[in-house]
Write a protein that holds these residues in place. Structure first.
Motif, short mmCIF file in Angstrom:
data_model
loop_
_atom_site.label_atom_id
_atom_site.label_comp_id
_atom_site.label_asym_id
_atom_site.label_seq_id
_atom_site.Cartn_x
_atom_site.Cartn_y
_atom_site.Cartn_z
N GLU A 92 0.82 -1.21 0.00
CA GLU A 92 0.00 0.00 0.00
C GLU A 92 0.86 1.25 0.00
OE1 GLU A 92 -3.93 -1.75 2.37
OE2 GLU A 92 -2.38 -0.66 3.47
N VAL A 93 1.94 1.24 0.75
CA VAL A 93 2.86 2.38 0.74
C VAL A 93 3.46 2.58 -0.65
CG1 VAL A 93 5.06 3.24 1.64
CG2 VAL A 93 3.39 2.26 3.20
N ALA A 94 3.78 1.48 -1.33
CA ALA A 94 4.32 1.57 -2.69
C ALA A 94 3.31 2.22 -3.63
CB ALA A 94 4.71 0.19 -3.20
N VAL A 95 2.03 1.89 -3.48
CA VAL A 95 0.99 2.54 -4.28
C VAL A 95 0.95 4.04 -3.98
CG1 VAL A 95 -1.51 2.71 -4.66
CG2 VAL A 95 -0.41 0.47 -4.55
N SER A 96 1.09 4.41 -2.70
CA SER A 96 1.10 5.81 -2.30
C SER A 96 2.25 6.56 -2.94
CB SER A 96 1.19 5.90 -0.77
OG SER A 96 1.48 7.20 -0.34
N VAL A 97 3.43 5.95 -2.95
CA VAL A 97 4.61 6.57 -3.55
C VAL A 97 4.41 6.70 -5.06
CG1 VAL A 97 7.07 6.31 -4.00
CG2 VAL A 97 6.15 5.77 -1.74
N ALA A 98 3.94 5.63 -5.70
CA ALA A 98 3.72 5.66 -7.15
C ALA A 98 2.69 6.72 -7.52
CB ALA A 98 3.28 4.29 -7.64
N ALA A 99 1.65 6.85 -6.69
CA ALA A 99 0.62 7.85 -6.97
C ALA A 99 1.20 9.26 -6.94
CB ALA A 99 -0.52 7.72 -5.96
N GLU A 100 2.09 9.52 -5.99
CA GLU A 100 2.72 10.84 -5.92
C GLU A 100 3.61 11.09 -7.13
OE1 GLU A 100 4.59 13.63 -2.51
OE2 GLU A 100 5.54 11.65 -2.69
N ILE A 101 4.34 10.06 -7.56
CA ILE A 101 5.21 10.19 -8.72
C ILE A 101 4.39 10.51 -9.97
CG2 ILE A 101 6.74 8.91 -10.28
CD1 ILE A 101 7.76 7.43 -7.76
N VAL A 102 3.30 9.79 -10.18
CA VAL A 102 2.46 10.00 -11.35
C VAL A 102 1.80 11.38 -11.29
CG1 VAL A 102 0.40 9.20 -12.59
CG2 VAL A 102 2.07 7.55 -11.75
N ALA A 103 1.30 11.75 -10.12
CA ALA A 103 0.66 13.07 -9.99
C ALA A 103 1.65 14.19 -10.29
CB ALA A 103 0.08 13.23 -8.58
N LEU A 104 2.87 14.06 -9.82
CA LEU A 104 3.87 15.09 -10.07
C LEU A 104 4.25 15.13 -11.54
CD1 LEU A 104 5.72 17.22 -8.79
CD2 LEU A 104 7.43 15.43 -8.45
N ARG A 105 4.32 13.96 -12.17
CA ARG A 105 4.68 13.91 -13.58
C ARG A 105 3.70 14.67 -14.45
NH1 ARG A 105 4.30 8.21 -15.85
NH2 ARG A 105 6.31 7.87 -14.85
N TRP A 106 2.40 14.49 -14.19
CA TRP A 106 1.38 15.04 -15.08
C TRP A 106 0.61 16.21 -14.47
CZ3 TRP A 106 2.77 13.62 -19.53
CH2 TRP A 106 3.25 12.33 -19.76
N GLY A 107 1.02 16.69 -13.32
CA GLY A 107 0.35 17.84 -12.72
C GLY A 107 -0.98 17.50 -12.06
N GLY A 108 -1.14 16.26 -11.60
CA GLY A 108 -2.37 15.87 -10.92
C GLY A 108 -2.42 16.42 -9.50
N THR A 109 -3.63 16.48 -8.96
CA THR A 109 -3.81 17.04 -7.62
C THR A 109 -3.78 15.95 -6.54
OG1 THR A 109 -6.22 16.82 -7.69
CG2 THR A 109 -5.25 18.85 -8.59
N GLY A 110 -4.03 14.71 -6.90
CA GLY A 110 -4.15 13.66 -5.91
C GLY A 110 -5.53 13.59 -5.29
N ALA A 111 -6.45 14.49 -5.69
CA ALA A 111 -7.81 14.51 -5.15
C ALA A 111 -8.68 13.48 -5.88
CB ALA A 111 -8.42 15.90 -5.29
N PRO A 112 -9.76 12.98 -5.26
CA PRO A 112 -10.66 12.05 -5.94
C PRO A 112 -11.28 12.68 -7.19
CG PRO A 112 -11.10 12.07 -3.58
CD PRO A 112 -10.16 13.21 -3.86
N LEU A 113 -11.44 11.88 -8.24
CA LEU A 113 -12.09 12.37 -9.46
C LEU A 113 -13.59 12.51 -9.27
CD1 LEU A 113 -10.12 10.33 -12.15
CD2 LEU A 113 -9.99 12.78 -11.74
N THR A 114 -14.14 11.75 -8.33
CA THR A 114 -15.57 11.86 -8.05
C THR A 114 -15.91 13.28 -7.60
OG1 THR A 114 -15.68 9.55 -7.36
CG2 THR A 114 -17.48 10.99 -6.65
N GLY A 115 -16.82 13.90 -8.31
CA GLY A 115 -17.22 15.26 -7.97
C GLY A 115 -16.36 16.33 -8.59
N ALA A 116 -15.24 15.95 -9.22
CA ALA A 116 -14.37 16.95 -9.87
C ALA A 116 -14.98 17.37 -11.20
CB ALA A 116 -12.97 16.39 -10.08
N ALA A 117 -14.72 18.60 -11.60
CA ALA A 117 -15.21 19.12 -12.87
C ALA A 117 -14.08 19.17 -13.88
CB ALA A 117 -15.79 20.52 -12.67
#
Length: 242
Positions: free
Chosen positions: A208-233
């Motif tokens: 699970e920690v590895a998923v957390s690290v990978a998520a941060e890497i991907v978000a930083l690469r593409w400018g993601g916020t890390g917030a849930p897509l549900t409810g996002a516009a």
């Protein structure tokens, strides 16, 4: 007509020049293929993608072969602990060329890591000093020991890298930052450090920690916020600025 989309990777391969020549017949298809080509280039990957006539990603009426000539980016994992095995596994899955380094031979054994992951027995800062990095390189410091991670981070924060993350509690982080300031690093250099490492997923296990690290890497690469897509516009796949 064909479409060529040469892209110059920047931070984690996600930013930089975005020049295209020609068209595939529709604006939507051009946008989708160009975005995916940037993703392939960021990872030095090649593959066949399928789209609808206007770029729909869940259809297969149009097949496009994306060919990248860039080598895979590197992921350098320091500290051959259980978390390192999980991080190395997900790094390999994401397309990185993964190296795990630890000064302790009892931990740095190939059998503890996925096939294809390079395992090096050396002092982390010494290995990094002799290793080339670039703007796509990911550095994960999991040593959790000042005698390893402080000299290692001194080296890492003064060289090109897309992502530099260090594991540890907030107390460990504060103590580490104090030591790094005392070593002569400046605030601007320290600002590059992602610590504690990863996004807040409530992770507990190494996987699970590895998923957390990978998520941060991907978000930083593409400018993601890390917030849930549900409810996002807005669009899910952001257009990248040139």
């Amino acid at each position: 007509d064909g479409l060529r989309a040469p892209c110059a990777p920047g931070a984690l391969g996600g930013r930089g020049a975005n020049n295209t020549l020609g068209t595939l017949g529709s604006t939507g298809l051009d946008v989708a293929v160009t975005a995916d080509a940037r993703g392939e280039l960021a990872l030095g990957a090649t593959g066949l993608r399928h789209y609808g006539p206007r770029g729909e990603r869940r259809e297969d009426s149009v097949s496009v072969f994306l060919h990248s000539f860039a080598p895979p980016p590197r992921m350098l994992v320091f500290g051959a602990i259980d978390y390192a095995a999980a991080v190395a596994r997900i790094g390999d899955f994401l397309g990185y060329r993964v190296t795990v380094c630890d000064a302790r031979p009892v931990f740095a054994t190939p059998k503890r890591f996925p096939a294809g992951v390079e395992v090096v027995v050396d002092w982390p800062h010494r290995y990094l000093h002799g290793t080339d990095t670039d703007e796509r390189t990911v550095i994960c410091v999991l040593t959790h020991d000042p005698k390893f991670d402080v000299p290692l981070l001194e080296e890492a924060l003064r060289r090109p890298a897309a992502y530099i993350g260090a594991m540890g509690s907030r107390r460990t982080h504060d103590e580490r930052m104090r030591r790094l300031l005392e070593s002569g690093l400046e605030e601007g250099e320290l600002a590059r450090l992602r610590s504690p490492v990863g996004l807040d997923l409530g992770a507990r296990t190494p996987e699970e920690v590895a998923v957390s690290v990978a998520a941060e890497i991907v978000a930083l690469r593409w400018g993601g916020t890390g917030a849930p897509l549900t409810g996002a516009a807005g669009a899910i796949h952001r257009a990248q600025s040139g």
